[in-house]
Design an enzyme around this catalytic site. Sequence first.
Site, PDB file in Angstrom:
ATOM      1  N   HIS A 124       0.814  -1.230   0.000  1.00  0.00           N
ATOM      2  CA  HIS A 124       0.000   0.000   0.000  1.00  0.00           C
ATOM      3  C   HIS A 124       0.845   1.277   0.000  1.00  0.00           C
ATOM      4  CE1 HIS A 124      -3.559  -2.365   0.471  1.00  0.00           C
ATOM      5  NE2 HIS A 124      -3.245  -2.798   1.683  1.00  0.00           N
ATOM      6  N   ASP A 161      -2.909 -10.818  -2.268  1.00  0.00           N
ATOM      7  CA  ASP A 161      -3.457 -10.272  -1.021  1.00  0.00           C
ATOM      8  C   ASP A 161      -4.911  -9.856  -1.276  1.00  0.00           C
ATOM      9  OD1 ASP A 161      -2.232  -8.862   1.727  1.00  0.00           O
ATOM     10  OD2 ASP A 161      -3.960  -7.790   0.898  1.00  0.00           O
ATOM     11  N   HIS A 163      -6.386  -7.296  -0.371  1.00  0.00           N
ATOM     12  CA  HIS A 163      -6.487  -5.865  -0.656  1.00  0.00           C
ATOM     13  C   HIS A 163      -5.708  -5.535  -1.930  1.00  0.00           C
ATOM     14  CE1 HIS A 163      -6.880  -6.289   3.794  1.00  0.00           C
ATOM     15  NE2 HIS A 163      -7.910  -5.508   3.563  1.00  0.00           N
ATOM     16  N   ASP A 244      -4.778 -12.822   3.597  1.00  0.00           N
ATOM     17  CA  ASP A 244      -6.008 -12.303   4.202  1.00  0.00           C
ATOM     18  C   ASP A 244      -7.254 -12.554   3.357  1.00  0.00           C
ATOM     19  OD1 ASP A 244      -4.842 -10.553   2.419  1.00  0.00           O
ATOM     20  OD2 ASP A 244      -4.780  -8.846   3.798  1.00  0.00           O
TER      21      ASP A 244
HETATM   22 ZN   LIG Z   1      -4.188  -7.225   2.783  1.00  0.00          ZN
END
Ligand SMILES: [Zn+2]
Length: 319
Positions: A124, A161, A163, A244
């Site tokens: 991120h 992931d 996200h 995740d």
């Molecule tokens: Zn994540």
Amino acid sequence: MARVLGYTHPACLGHDTGEGHPECPERLGAVLEAVHEAFPELEWIEAPRATRGQLLRVHDDRLLAAVLTPPVRGTTRLDPDTILSPGSPEAALRAVGAGIAATEAVMHGEADAAFCAVRPPGHHATADTAMGFCLFDNIAVAAAHALERFGLARVAIVDFDVHHGNGTQAIFEQDPRVLYLSSHQSGIFPWSGAGSERGAGNIVNLPLAAGSGSEAFRKVWREQLLPALDAFAPQLLYVSAGFDGDRRDPLAQLQLDPADFGWLTAELGLLAARHASGRIVSMLEGGYALQALREGAVAHVSALLAGGPQEPSVDNPAS
Ligand SMILES: [Zn+2]
């Protein structure tokens, strides 16, 4: 069996995010313990520190100053989720350094693949902003190192992931030497990663609706993401390995199982064998349910070990 090296550093446990934060040191402890237990023969190497020059290929001076100037005691917040503690700079430098060292090892043929068990995670963080638990974009700095140091023309970053890796995408979206591929849950942090975000044609995003499970996940990878990766023919493959997407994870709502991460890793191993002499550098990203994280990491490393060159490479790097 592929030759796989593990990279980590005890300093990565010293990044203190405070009581109750999901991105806690116990995550890394769980991964290391589970992988040690499952693969006692795996060789582990202490990650070096990344250098300022390596970081500056991707990040700007102001972010380096912000991350490398921690509080003397206690914690400060770079954003509501992203914490800096006295141990954070060392953890961040070792996390990035793991990816650099792993890149050197696979490019020099000392290993086929490498798994970097590090924290803080990275995908991120943008060129100038730490966010979403990430201080520096570990995998982006490693990929930038591969491009510059080894003169590669095609490097792929696969991000499973849950996200979207907004930072990695933003860093490379105008660099056609890098293909960024991501599946992620739509409608959650960081609220980017729509299929319409294509960069210079080198970004492929496949958002999945909350509640999607193995079938939907494997379908987008089998039918869209893996064919795009195959067509790109990467000379080196990076993996943003976040676990995740597991059904037990508290931060998201996909319904994946550890076997899904193992399946995708095996597919990536075949592709890497075909195009990249088996070279894979995997870096831990998210995963916040400790048991799921343990099982996901073991499935992932197991598939890395089972991979490796199965056919002669037809495409070696320029160097
Ligand atoms: Zn994540």
